[in-house]
Motif scaffolding. Structure first.
Motif, PDB file in Angstrom:
ATOM      1  N   MET A  11      37.022  66.270  13.298  1.00 53.87           N
ATOM      2  CA  MET A  11      36.277  66.951  14.356  1.00 53.87           C
ATOM      3  C   MET A  11      36.992  68.234  14.749  1.00 53.87           C
ATOM      4  O   MET A  11      38.209  68.350  14.562  1.00 53.87           O
ATOM      5  N   ALA A  12      36.250  69.147  15.304  1.00 54.79           N
ATOM      6  CA  ALA A  12      36.825  70.397  15.818  1.00 54.79           C
ATOM      7  C   ALA A  12      36.203  70.691  17.171  1.00 54.79           C
ATOM      8  O   ALA A  12      34.986  70.570  17.349  1.00 54.79           O
ATOM      9  N   PHE A  13      37.050  71.046  18.136  1.00 57.79           N
ATOM     10  CA  PHE A  13      36.599  71.353  19.496  1.00 57.79           C
ATOM     11  C   PHE A  13      37.164  72.695  19.928  1.00 57.79           C
ATOM     12  O   PHE A  13      38.175  73.168  19.406  1.00 57.79           O
ATOM     13  N   LYS A  14      36.530  73.269  20.923  1.00 59.04           N
ATOM     14  CA  LYS A  14      37.082  74.430  21.608  1.00 59.04           C
ATOM     15  C   LYS A  14      37.947  73.904  22.754  1.00 59.04           C
ATOM     16  O   LYS A  14      37.448  73.305  23.698  1.00 59.04           O
ATOM     17  N   PRO A  15      39.280  74.054  22.675  1.00 62.12           N
ATOM     18  CA  PRO A  15      40.147  73.487  23.713  1.00 62.12           C
ATOM     19  C   PRO A  15      40.065  74.269  25.020  1.00 62.12           C
ATOM     20  O   PRO A  15      39.596  75.417  25.055  1.00 62.12           O
ATOM     21  N   SER A  16      40.565  73.653  26.087  1.00 60.20           N
ATOM     22  CA  SER A  16      40.593  74.324  27.394  1.00 60.20           C
ATOM     23  C   SER A  16      41.708  73.736  28.237  1.00 60.20           C
ATOM     24  O   SER A  16      42.107  72.586  28.047  1.00 60.20           O
ATOM     25  N   TYR A  17      42.221  74.564  29.150  1.00 60.25           N
ATOM     26  CA  TYR A  17      43.262  74.085  30.067  1.00 60.25           C
ATOM     27  C   TYR A  17      42.601  73.193  31.104  1.00 60.25           C
ATOM     28  O   TYR A  17      41.575  73.553  31.694  1.00 60.25           O
ATOM     29  N   ASN A  18      43.180  72.015  31.373  1.00 60.40           N
ATOM     30  CA  ASN A  18      42.548  71.074  32.309  1.00 60.40           C
ATOM     31  C   ASN A  18      43.613  70.268  33.046  1.00 60.40           C
ATOM     32  O   ASN A  18      44.820  70.444  32.828  1.00 60.40           O
ATOM     33  N   SER A  19      43.144  69.370  33.897  1.00 60.88           N
ATOM     34  CA  SER A  19      44.052  68.595  34.754  1.00 60.88           C
ATOM     35  C   SER A  19      44.964  67.672  33.948  1.00 60.88           C
ATOM     36  O   SER A  19      46.078  67.355  34.392  1.00 60.88           O
ATOM     37  N   LYS A  20      44.502  67.216  32.772  1.00 58.85           N
ATOM     38  CA  LYS A  20      45.362  66.349  31.958  1.00 58.85           C
ATOM     39  C   LYS A  20      46.605  67.106  31.487  1.00 58.85           C
ATOM     40  O   LYS A  20      47.711  66.549  31.470  1.00 58.85           O
ATOM     41  N   ILE A  21      46.428  68.351  31.108  1.00 58.16           N
ATOM     42  CA  ILE A  21      47.574  69.169  30.687  1.00 58.16           C
ATOM     43  C   ILE A  21      48.529  69.367  31.856  1.00 58.16           C
ATOM     44  O   ILE A  21      49.744  69.223  31.725  1.00 58.16           O
ATOM     45  N   ASP A  22      47.977  69.674  33.009  1.00 61.25           N
ATOM     46  CA  ASP A  22      48.799  69.899  34.198  1.00 61.25           C
ATOM     47  C   ASP A  22      49.599  68.650  34.553  1.00 61.25           C
ATOM     48  O   ASP A  22      50.788  68.723  34.897  1.00 61.25           O
ATOM     49  N   SER A  23      48.949  67.493  34.438  1.00 61.27           N
ATOM     50  CA  SER A  23      49.620  66.226  34.744  1.00 61.27           C
ATOM     51  C   SER A  23      50.753  65.951  33.750  1.00 61.27           C
ATOM     52  O   SER A  23      51.840  65.499  34.141  1.00 61.27           O
ATOM     53  N   LEU A  24      50.523  66.240  32.481  1.00 57.55           N
ATOM     54  CA  LEU A  24      51.555  66.031  31.461  1.00 57.55           C
ATOM     55  C   LEU A  24      52.749  66.967  31.665  1.00 57.55           C
ATOM     56  O   LEU A  24      53.900  66.570  31.484  1.00 57.55           O
ATOM     57  N   ILE A  25      52.467  68.210  32.053  1.00 59.68           N
ATOM     58  CA  ILE A  25      53.556  69.153  32.326  1.00 59.68           C
ATOM     59  C   ILE A  25      54.407  68.649  33.486  1.00 59.68           C
ATOM     60  O   ILE A  25      55.643  68.651  33.422  1.00 59.68           O
ATOM     61  N   ASN A  26      53.748  68.219  34.552  1.00 58.47           N
ATOM     62  CA  ASN A  26      54.471  67.693  35.713  1.00 58.47           C
ATOM     63  C   ASN A  26      55.343  66.502  35.327  1.00 58.47           C
ATOM     64  O   ASN A  26      56.490  66.369  35.787  1.00 58.47           O
ATOM     65  N   GLU A  27      54.791  65.638  34.471  1.00 59.68           N
ATOM     66  CA  GLU A  27      55.528  64.451  34.053  1.00 59.68           C
ATOM     67  C   GLU A  27      56.754  64.830  33.227  1.00 59.68           C
ATOM     68  O   GLU A  27      57.842  64.295  33.426  1.00 59.68           O
ATOM     69  N   LYS A  28      56.586  65.754  32.292  1.00 59.59           N
ATOM     70  CA  LYS A  28      57.691  66.168  31.434  1.00 59.59           C
ATOM     71  C   LYS A  28      58.772  66.910  32.223  1.00 59.59           C
ATOM     72  O   LYS A  28      59.954  66.816  31.913  1.00 59.59           O
ATOM     73  N   LEU A  29      58.358  67.660  33.257  1.00 57.39           N
ATOM     74  CA  LEU A  29      59.324  68.416  34.056  1.00 57.39           C
ATOM     75  C   LEU A  29      59.873  67.618  35.237  1.00 57.39           C
ATOM     76  O   LEU A  29      60.759  68.089  35.954  1.00 57.39           O
ATOM     77  N   GLY A  30      59.336  66.422  35.450  1.00 59.70           N
ATOM     78  CA  GLY A  30      59.808  65.599  36.562  1.00 59.70           C
ATOM     79  C   GLY A  30      59.341  66.096  37.908  1.00 59.70           C
ATOM     80  O   GLY A  30      60.043  65.931  38.914  1.00 59.70           O
ATOM     81  N   LEU A  31      58.153  66.700  37.944  1.00 55.32           N
ATOM     82  CA  LEU A  31      57.637  67.246  39.208  1.00 55.32           C
ATOM     83  C   LEU A  31      56.679  66.291  39.897  1.00 55.32           C
ATOM     84  O   LEU A  31      56.034  66.649  40.875  1.00 55.32           O
ATOM     85  N   LYS A  32      56.611  65.064  39.414  1.00 55.73           N
ATOM     86  CA  LYS A  32      55.742  64.072  40.030  1.00 55.73           C
ATOM     87  C   LYS A  32      56.557  63.189  40.967  1.00 55.73           C
ATOM     88  O   LYS A  32      57.785  63.157  40.922  1.00 55.73           O
TER      89      LYS A  32
END
Length: 381
Positions: free
Chosen positions: A234-255
């Motif tokens: 499959m191929a999709f047009k990606p987009s920035y969304n809340s899941k990305i933001d949540s993963l960044i927070n988790e990886k950076l320890g901002l949660k």
């Protein structure tokens, strides 16, 4: 009529992008590691937590000293109340004065120590809190650095997914259970909506607004039991969304995380030197990362430095035999009975007045004040 029963037994996928979309790149991971090393607070937390634990023991000793002072003062009042009767009895007066003198000196020593220890404890507590302030300051600086790093990561990701030719490709290997009466094409067709929806849910670069650009069945096979195995691209047009933001927070320890503190007694709870409450079970929200936890009960405490990665329960149980209340027996009750047994016979009205006068001034006599008349001198001899 078509009979169908769709059950997804196993679903997995491997996502790749023509631009190699990554939540955090290797250079950003390195920057994160440098921040973690620069603002490492492990040793500071362990030291501050140990000092706070020792301080709580000193506070308990300080409280015990105040109880002892109160006890000795009660004992002194009792001894002084018996002084007039002792004087009138003319028996071993000098030894009785020595007992009073020793008691007064002991009270004075205790009160002097109480004053010195109180000042020392207040200074020590300020120093411990200063250490926690340093730790919290480092945390604040670290959070600022992490927020700046997150901003850079976010800008990069938004720029990447916004490029017209950025495509999120998904290679999916999966299986499903079809009806024995279905063809492979019919089963795949019935499954397509679920496969696309589940792929969008599990890929961080896709959301409900993501556009499906292509959906190709590369291979599919079904056995006699209706088990269908397939490979889909499959191929999709990606987009920035809340899941990305949540993963960044988790990886950076901002949660943050909700932790549960449990004990078998109603303990006092401290996190990073700050008291958060008293009880057998407390709930408290803390940022992810290192935290010093201390549970204190009477003269005992338990502490540790924990790396909080998510919601969790922390148990600090105390030995039941070591947390019983320490009952302090104050002199007076038992002594009162002795005083009543030693109560002198009924005196005349003039003797009673003189006795009251002696009771009022007995302490002054002990302190070295001279008698004011011959009768009092006679009673002192």
């Amino acid at each position: 009529m078509r009979y169908s029963r769709i059950t997804f037994m196993f679903l997995c996928f491997y996502a790749s992008s023509s631009f190699g979309l990554e939540i955090i790149t290797s250079s950003e991971t390195k920057a994160l590691e440098e921040i973690e090393q620069k603002y490492n607070i492990d040793s500071l937390l362990i030291s501050a937590n140990d000092k706070l634990s020792t301080h709580k023991k000193k506070e308990s000793d300080y409280h015990a000293l105040s109880v002892e002072i109160k006890s000795k003062k009660t004992e002194y009042d009792h001894v002084i109340s018996k002084l007039p009767a002792k004087i009138l009895s003319r028996s071993n007066i000098s030894a009785y004065y020595e007992e009073i003198e020793a008691l007064v000196l002991k009270i004075d020593r205790f009160e002097t120590k109480y004053d010195i220890d109180g000042k020392s404890l207040r200074r020590e507590y300020k120093m411990i809190m200063a250490e926690y302030d340093t730790i919290n300051s480092k945390r604040t600086d670290k959070d600022e650095q992490l927020a700046s790093l997150k901003s850079d990561i976010t800008k990069r990701l938004i720029a990447d997914v916004s490029k017209p030719d950025t495509v999120q490709s998904v290679d999916l290997d999966g299986s499903t259970l079809c009806s024995k009466f279905q063809s492979i094409n019919d089963c795949l067709k019935d499954s397509e909506n679920y496969i696309v929806t589940n792929t969008i849910k599990t890929d961080p670069f896709l959301n409900d607004r993501s556009v499906l650009l292509s959906y190709d069945v590369i291979d599919a096979s079904m056995n006699m039991s209706g088990n269908l195995n397939y490979k889909i691209k499959m191929a999709f047009k990606p987009s920035y969304n809340s899941k990305i933001d949540s993963l960044i927070n988790e990886k950076l320890g901002l949660k943050s995380a909700m932790i549960t503190l449990v004990s078998n007694v109603a303990a006092e709870w401290f996190i990073d030197g700050v008291k958060i409450g008293t009880g057998k079970e407390l709930f408290h929200e803390v940022p992810l990362g290192q935290h010093g936890i201390l549970a204190s009960y009477q003269t005992h405490d338990k502490s540790s430095v924990e790396f909080i990665q998510g919601n969790g329960v922390f148990n600090y149980n105390f030995n039941a035999g070591s947390v019983q209340n320490d009952l302090v027996t104050l002199p007076g009750k038992e002594s009162t009975k002795q005083t009543m047994k030693m109560k002198p016979k009924q005196a005349s009205q003039s003797q009673d007045k003189e006795k009251k006068s002696l009771q009022a001034k007995g302490y002054e006599y002990f302190m070295g004040i001279e008698a004011s008349n011959k009768e009092q001198e006679k009673n002192f001899d």
